[in-house]
Design an enzyme around this catalytic site. Structure first.
Site, PDB file in Angstrom:
ATOM      1  N   CYS A  60       9.483 -18.245   5.275  1.00 59.86           N
ATOM      2  CA  CYS A  60       8.180 -17.838   5.815  1.00 59.86           C
ATOM      3  C   CYS A  60       7.416 -19.072   6.292  1.00 59.86           C
ATOM      4  CB  CYS A  60       7.346 -17.118   4.754  1.00 59.86           C
ATOM      5  SG  CYS A  60       8.234 -15.823   3.880  1.00 59.86           S
ATOM      6  N   CYS A  71       9.078  -9.047   9.664  1.00 54.71           N
ATOM      7  CA  CYS A  71       9.337 -10.482   9.760  1.00 54.71           C
ATOM      8  C   CYS A  71      10.742 -10.798   9.261  1.00 54.71           C
ATOM      9  CB  CYS A  71       8.328 -11.266   8.906  1.00 54.71           C
ATOM     10  SG  CYS A  71       6.729 -11.507   9.690  1.00 54.71           S
ATOM     11  N   CYS A 129     -11.842  14.946  -6.375  1.00 52.57           N
ATOM     12  CA  CYS A 129     -11.992  14.081  -7.556  1.00 52.57           C
ATOM     13  C   CYS A 129     -12.727  12.798  -7.199  1.00 52.57           C
ATOM     14  CB  CYS A 129     -10.634  13.717  -8.139  1.00 52.57           C
ATOM     15  SG  CYS A 129      -9.972  14.948  -9.270  1.00 52.57           S
ATOM     16  N   HIS A 130     -12.258  12.129  -6.170  1.00 54.32           N
ATOM     17  CA  HIS A 130     -12.670  10.744  -5.969  1.00 54.32           C
ATOM     18  C   HIS A 130     -13.932  10.547  -5.148  1.00 54.32           C
ATOM     19  CE1 HIS A 130      -9.215   9.349  -8.115  1.00 54.32           C
ATOM     20  NE2 HIS A 130      -8.405  10.037  -7.347  1.00 54.32           N
ATOM     21  N   ARG A 145       1.253   4.240  -6.011  1.00 58.89           N
ATOM     22  CA  ARG A 145       0.116   4.873  -6.658  1.00 58.89           C
ATOM     23  C   ARG A 145      -0.207   6.200  -6.001  1.00 58.89           C
ATOM     24  NH1 ARG A 145      -2.095   7.250  -9.364  1.00 58.89           N
ATOM     25  NH2 ARG A 145      -3.911   6.935 -10.718  1.00 58.89           N
ATOM     26  N   CYS A 187      -0.423  10.009  -7.497  1.00 56.63           N
ATOM     27  CA  CYS A 187      -1.542  10.937  -7.333  1.00 56.63           C
ATOM     28  C   CYS A 187      -1.003  12.296  -6.901  1.00 56.63           C
ATOM     29  CB  CYS A 187      -2.504  10.460  -6.245  1.00 56.63           C
ATOM     30  SG  CYS A 187      -3.344   8.923  -6.599  1.00 56.63           S
TER      31      CYS A 187
END
Lengths: 106, 149, 257
Positions: free
Chosen positions: C72, C110, C176-177, C214, C218
């Protein structure tokens, strides 16, 4: 790939109590879990930790499955002389990990 | 205080798996584990401070500190600290061997607790005496987890 | 077992109609909902397990690889300079693909393009380490996903997914959020789901994980079929969440329950 992160003050006064923090990468698989097929997952944990200060053992611990993954362990020692702190972790499946840190004591 | 880090390489692997449902320990198992360490000696209450947070974000990772009131001199020091639990599948949590070189009898780590329960820390002193303290802790289960239970 | 309990709890919490976004000055990071111990874990590099992944990311950043035998550093030099602010503006529009890509996809582009190396697998240790290392260079920077006109239709697609009822529990993220944050569900606080700290160390996983992982959690939580890793829906959701969190500071690598 797994590593150890050891935090030791680089310098200390003779007689000063210093804090040593250790953090290593390890799953600490408890041996009490099952995979999604219901098959038990074998225990794979770190079982022993030993720290020496210029060769003399200053702290050791026996670890059990109740220790969280990526174990953090903090303890103290009296800075007696300049030299090397050596850390060794051993565990299931011939796990072994070594780390060192230098300290200058004035 | 600036820090100094060292690191080395060892082997490891990552697996995503489901939640446990193993048989849990009982207070009797814990008593037996304690007896193995302490023998017949009487365990007195005091000298030991067991720090556990009042609220837990997740039972997998609970910050725990144990400290013992001791001068840590060559003739009066803490030989060992043992921590036990009563509801995990296994009653032992950690056993630490110290000595006068520790300067202070204090250890800190992160532990797993399977359920709301009592955690007990026992200190073994150089004069052969044992001292203990216990803390009750409430542990909840995460609401949105990975697996379908 | 947990699912039916949650369904019952949710029945009490949820209103029928949507109430819209959280006001700008009311937005709070998941950090604010955690206990002092967990916050200390995030703040202290020596105690944050994510540091282990950062160190591995640093090693990968300088390692030559692929048919081009280039690291990199070959194009990007010192990550602290070249990568500063990058994670804060991802997901970003990829002109070639004509759609937004998240940072993991960009890193793999990349790898396959410039380095001639095989792509890193989703949620692999290497991809998490590199993504965490790159994102770490934006820590403290405000999230700036909003500028590009070309992103707007995708932000709206992400918003539509966020506001749509899904799964056997038939609830939307917004319910909910956006509407019920600060309440608790089964003893745990419902956060605003501000994606400010990814990749992060999740205590539930006892490991580092991506925002896509994540989001799949959910979806499993509402008993919906999780989109597979790399699905455009997940990238659109990521994009919407980062747009929703615009102006908030990047916290990578965060620690969350």
């Amino acid at each position: 790939m797994a590593r150890a992160v050891v935090t030791v003050p680089p310098k200390a006064k003779r007689g000063e109590i210093i804090e040593i923090r250790t953090l290593i990468a390890h799953r600490m698989e408890t041996g009490f879990r099952h995979d999604s097929y219901g098959r038990p997952l074998a225990r794979d944990i770190v079982t022993r930790f030993v720290c020496t200060y210029n060769g003399a053992e200053i702290c050791s611990a026996n670890l059990f499955p109740a220790i969280s993954a990526n174990p953090l362990f903090t303890f103290t020692t009296v800075a007696t002389e300049s030299g090397t702190l050596a850390f060794k972790w051993t565990g299931d499946n011939d796990f072994t990990l070594d780390a060192t840190a230098s300290i200058v004591v004035e | 205080m600036s820090t100094r880090r060292q690191f080395l390489v060892a082997a490891g692997a990552l697996v995503i798996v489901s939640r446990p449902s193993a048989s849990n320990a009982t207070p009797a198992m814990m008593q037996e584990a304690v007896r193995k360490v302490v023998g017949d000696a009487q365990i007195r209450k005091g000298k030991v401070t067991l720090d556990l947070p009042p609220l837990i974000d997740n039972g997998n990772v609970i910050a725990m500190s144990v400290s013992v009131d001791s001068p840590m001199t060559p003739t009066d020091y803490v030989k060992a600290i043992h921590v036990f639990n009563e509801k995990n599948p296994q009653p032992n949590i950690i056993s630490v061997t110290l000595g006068p070189r520790a300067g202070r009898a204090m250890i800190s780590t992160r532990i797993r607790l399977a359920d709301s329960q009592t955690v007990t820390a026992i200190a073994q002193l150089s004069d052969g005496s044992f001292w203990q303290t216990s803390r009750d802790i409430i542990v909840t289960v995460a609401a949105c987890t990975e697996e379908i239970s | 077992m947990i699912g039916s309990a949650i369904a019952l709890l949710l029945a009490g919490l949820l209103s029928a109609s949507g109430a819209g976004e959280i006001a700008g000055n009311e937005r709070r990071s998941g950090y604010d909902f955690m206990t002092a111990q967990t916050r200390a874990m995030q703040d202290d590099e020596a105690a944050n397990p994510a540091t282990l992944w950062l160190l591995d990311g640093e090693s990968l950043w300088i390692r030559k690889t692929g048919s081009a035998d280039v690291a990199c550093t070959g194009c990007h030099g010192d990550a602290a300079k070249s990568m500063k602010g990058v994670a804060a503006r991802y997901p970003a529009f990829d002109a070639e693909l004509g759609r937004p890509v998240d940072l993991e996809e960009r890193i793999n582009a990349c790898r396959t393009g410039a380095q001639g190396a095989p792509p890193l697998a989703w949620e692999s240790h290497e991809l998490l380490s590199l993504t965490a290392y790159v994102s770490r260079q934006s820590r403290g920077q405000p999230i700036v996903v909003d500028g590009d006109e070309k992103l707007k239709p995708f932000i709206e697609r992400g918003r539509a997914i966020y506001e749509r009822r899904q799964g056997q529990l038939n609830i939307s993220c917004a319910q909910c959020h956006d509407q019920n944050w600060e309440r608790t569900l089964a003893g745990n606080p419902i956060t605003q789901a501000q994606a400010t700290g990814y990749p992060l160390y999740r205590l539930e996983w006892q490991s580092m994980g991506s925002l896509q992982r994540r989001l799949r959690n959910c979806l499993a939580g509402v008993r919906a079929e999780p989109y597979p890793f790399g699905a455009p829906e997940l990238v659109e959701l990521e994009l919407y969440l980062m747009w929703r969190a615009r102006g908030m500071k990047v916290e990578t690598p965060a620690v969350r329950p």
